[in-house]
Design an enzyme around this catalytic site. Structure first.
Site, mmCIF file in Angstrom:
data_model
loop_
_atom_site.group_PDB
_atom_site.id
_atom_site.type_symbol
_atom_site.label_atom_id
_atom_site.label_comp_id
_atom_site.label_asym_id
_atom_site.label_seq_id
_atom_site.Cartn_x
_atom_site.Cartn_y
_atom_site.Cartn_z
ATOM 1 C CD1 TRP A 155 -0.541 -4.336 -5.810
ATOM 2 C CD2 TRP A 155 -2.861 -4.162 -5.508
ATOM 3 N NE1 TRP A 155 -0.747 -3.555 -4.756
ATOM 4 C CE2 TRP A 155 -2.184 -3.627 -4.493
ATOM 5 C CE3 TRP A 155 -4.191 -4.359 -5.356
ATOM 6 C CZ2 TRP A 155 -2.710 -2.923 -3.339
ATOM 7 C CZ3 TRP A 155 -4.765 -3.744 -4.323
ATOM 8 C CH2 TRP A 155 -4.065 -2.965 -3.383
ATOM 9 C CE LYS A 187 -3.750 -5.870 6.061
ATOM 10 N NZ LYS A 187 -4.189 -4.767 5.622
ATOM 11 C CE1 TYR A 249 1.582 10.520 4.268
ATOM 12 C CE2 TYR A 249 2.681 11.016 6.021
ATOM 13 C CZ TYR A 249 2.542 10.917 4.527
ATOM 14 O OH TYR A 249 3.488 11.691 3.961
ATOM 15 N N PRO A 251 1.172 4.755 3.521
ATOM 16 C CG PRO A 251 0.294 5.147 1.317
ATOM 17 C CD PRO A 251 1.116 5.986 2.582
ATOM 18 C CB SER A 252 2.361 -0.919 1.990
ATOM 19 O OG SER A 252 2.448 -1.233 2.987
ATOM 20 C CE1 TYR A 254 3.437 6.829 0.145
ATOM 21 C CE2 TYR A 254 4.647 4.985 -0.318
ATOM 22 C CZ TYR A 254 4.348 5.894 0.457
ATOM 23 O OH TYR A 254 4.851 5.846 1.495
ATOM 24 C CG HIS A 257 -5.373 2.337 -0.938
ATOM 25 N ND1 HIS A 257 -4.354 2.513 -1.215
ATOM 26 C CD2 HIS A 257 -5.244 1.824 0.467
ATOM 27 C CE1 HIS A 257 -3.229 2.130 -0.204
ATOM 28 N NE2 HIS A 257 -3.977 1.510 0.578
HETATM 29 P P1 M7G Z 1 -1.627 0.210 2.497
HETATM 30 O O1 M7G Z 1 -2.376 1.143 3.474
HETATM 31 O O2 M7G Z 1 -1.159 0.743 1.074
HETATM 32 O O3 M7G Z 1 -0.463 -0.904 2.886
HETATM 33 O O4 M7G Z 1 -2.924 -0.813 2.208
HETATM 34 P P2 M7G Z 1 -0.829 -1.747 4.538
HETATM 35 O O5 M7G Z 1 -2.149 -1.567 5.027
HETATM 36 O O6 M7G Z 1 -0.571 -3.149 3.594
HETATM 37 O O7 M7G Z 1 0.523 -1.330 4.956
HETATM 38 C C1 M7G Z 1 -2.905 -1.606 0.881
HETATM 39 C C2 M7G Z 1 -4.153 -2.619 1.292
HETATM 40 O O8 M7G Z 1 -4.266 -3.302 -0.056
HETATM 41 C C3 M7G Z 1 -3.748 -3.660 2.359
HETATM 42 O O9 M7G Z 1 -4.714 -3.630 3.306
HETATM 43 C C4 M7G Z 1 -3.487 -4.883 1.460
HETATM 44 O O10 M7G Z 1 -4.027 -5.989 2.311
HETATM 45 C C5 M7G Z 1 -4.526 -4.696 0.368
HETATM 46 N N1 M7G Z 1 -3.956 -5.482 -0.775
HETATM 47 C C6 M7G Z 1 -2.595 -5.770 -1.212
HETATM 48 N N2 M7G Z 1 -2.647 -6.279 -2.420
HETATM 49 C C7 M7G Z 1 -1.273 -6.648 -3.158
HETATM 50 C C8 M7G Z 1 -3.773 -6.711 -2.866
HETATM 51 C C9 M7G Z 1 -4.434 -7.521 -3.862
HETATM 52 O O11 M7G Z 1 -3.540 -7.888 -4.766
HETATM 53 N N3 M7G Z 1 -5.784 -7.351 -3.881
HETATM 54 C C10 M7G Z 1 -6.563 -6.754 -3.040
HETATM 55 N N4 M7G Z 1 -7.903 -6.868 -3.006
HETATM 56 N N5 M7G Z 1 -5.988 -6.126 -1.738
HETATM 57 C C11 M7G Z 1 -4.773 -5.945 -1.799
#
Ligand code: M7G
Length: 374
Positions: A155, A187, A249, A251-252, A254, A257
């Site tokens: 994604w 979100k 840290y 993150p989900s 890697y 961002h």
């Molecule tokens: P993270 O710190 O890697 O994980 O942030 P976590 O906060 O979910 O634990 C990833 C961020 O990417 C999160 O705030 C998610 O809501 C956002 N996110 C995840 N996906 C799969 C997508 C997506 O497909 N599109 C967008 N715009 N944001 C996403």
């Protein structure tokens, strides 16, 4: 600036939300007014799906009222369309259930399909543990684990390559070294600036997380900080000094961002055990270019995460909790100390019962502890 990338649209799966079949509830967060559900879309097969419903925050414009005989702008709660059920009126106090117009009733819904075990784990309530990750533990345990087992970054690459969410991009700097894309986080409902939640996703693909950052990334980080502030101020009218910018840290996902939201809103995931402010990160790197290769970084692991099992083999993480759970609380009588007020009239069994309750919270209590953090 980089060359424009191939922007072939990626075909998205389609599902009918109304056909969702519930298997079980993963979390029900009454503070965030959100519920995460595990189930299937039988029309599509037997793969697991996760559906998350979250009630939207109030927009201030939706509570506008008409100044005189003119009707308030729609949507508004205070129109003739408002359905009102009176529960009771007692003296100066009134209690009602109101159903506003359709525009104001929508619920933000997120679907993950097909959902993997890792997704199910992420959306389930479970015990959490703090790990203090030294550089050595990172190299020996975390890094091999995350290299072999991590969420797909498909994604992220779809966004960077303009294959998905292209129309949602708020700002882009295409420079391959210092550039990034700014767009709404999954979100965010995209409607309410009060709950604004944007992501700054860097174009560089070799920075997995905070741990990889060093002095050579300062230009990139400063650019993300300044350009995001400028773009957000221009587009949403938010004062740059009212923005919270941070990394997670662990993150989900890697691929580096930055999370961005207004400081006045308690966005999900802003806990101190997970967030590292962009300002602090920049400052640490200015003071010591290899700070994140030398620092011990704390992070949280959830019960059920395989990484927790790997850490457990090195450090007694759960074992310590178990010991303290099992340990009898000191008996105040044997210590020669008067029992605290409120316990004095109880039978010993009653006291024991209260202690057990305190040691292992009921699901409701456990849930509210999670919510307090979320
Ligand atoms: P993270 O710190 O890697 O994980 O942030 P976590 O906060 O979910 O634990 C990833 C961020 O990417 C999160 O705030 C998610 O809501 C956002 N996110 C995840 N996906 C799969 C997508 C997506 O497909 N599109 C967008 N715009 N944001 C996403």
């Amino acid at each position: 600036m980089s060359e424009p990338v191939d922007s072939t649209e990626v075909k998205s799966p389609s599902y009918d939300l109304s056909k969702f079949q519930l298997k079980r509830i993963l979390t029900n967060n009454s503070v965030r007014k959100s519920i995460s559900l595990l189930g299937t879309f039988p029309d599509l097969g037997t793969d697991d799906a996760i559906v998350v419903f979250e009630k939207n925050a109030y927009r201030e414009s939706d509570v506008a009222t008409a100044s005189s005989e003119e009707s308030p702008k729609k949507p508004s709660y205070f129109t003739a369309d408002l359905k009102v059920d009176t529960e009771f009126i007692n003296n100066i106090y009134g209690s009602f259930q109101v159903v506003p117009t359709r525009d104001l009733c929508s619920v933000k819904s997120t679907v993950i399909y097909p959902a993997t075990e890792k997704h199910i784990e992420k959306y389930s309530v479970s015990q959490k543990y703090l790990i203090r990750e030294t550089p050595d533990l990172y190299q020996r345990i975390t890094l091999p684990y995350l290299t072999s087992s991590q969420f797909s970054l498909e994604w992220v690459y779809n966004i960077l390559e303009h294959k998905q969410e292209t129309e949602r991009i708020v700002y882009e700097d295409k420079d391959p070294k210092t550039g990034f894309i700014l767009l709404p986080d999954l979100k965010w409902d995209g409607r309410n600036v009060e709950t604004l939640y944007l992501l700054g996703i860097v174009h560089k693909r070799d920075i997995k997380s905070l741990r990889d950052l060093n002095g050579s990334h300062l230009d990139l980080l400063r650019n993300v900080r300044q350009a995001s502030k400028d773009a957000i101020s221009k587009l949403y009218g938010i004062n740059p000094n009212q923005l919270r910018m941070y990394f997670h840290y662990q993150p989900s996902f890697y691929h580096l961002h930055v999370h961005i939201n207004p400081v006045r809103n308690d966005a999900p995931g802003i806990w101190c055990e997970k967030s590292h402010m962009l300002d602090t990160v920049i400052n640490n790197l200015e003071l010591m270019p290899d700070y994140y290769q030398r620092a011990t970084l704390p992070f949280v692991l959830y019960e059920g995460n395989k990484l927790l099992d790997l850490y457990e083999q090195e450090l007694p993480i759960r074992a310590l909790t178990k010991a303290s759970d099992d340990k009898e609380l000191p008996d105040t009588d044997s210590l020669g100390v008067a029992p605290p007020e409120g316990f004095s009239d109880e039978e010993p069994e009653d006291r024991q019962c209260k202690r057990i309750k305190l040691g292992s919270p009921e699901p409701k209590e456990a849930e509210s502890a999670v919510q307090a953090c979320a």
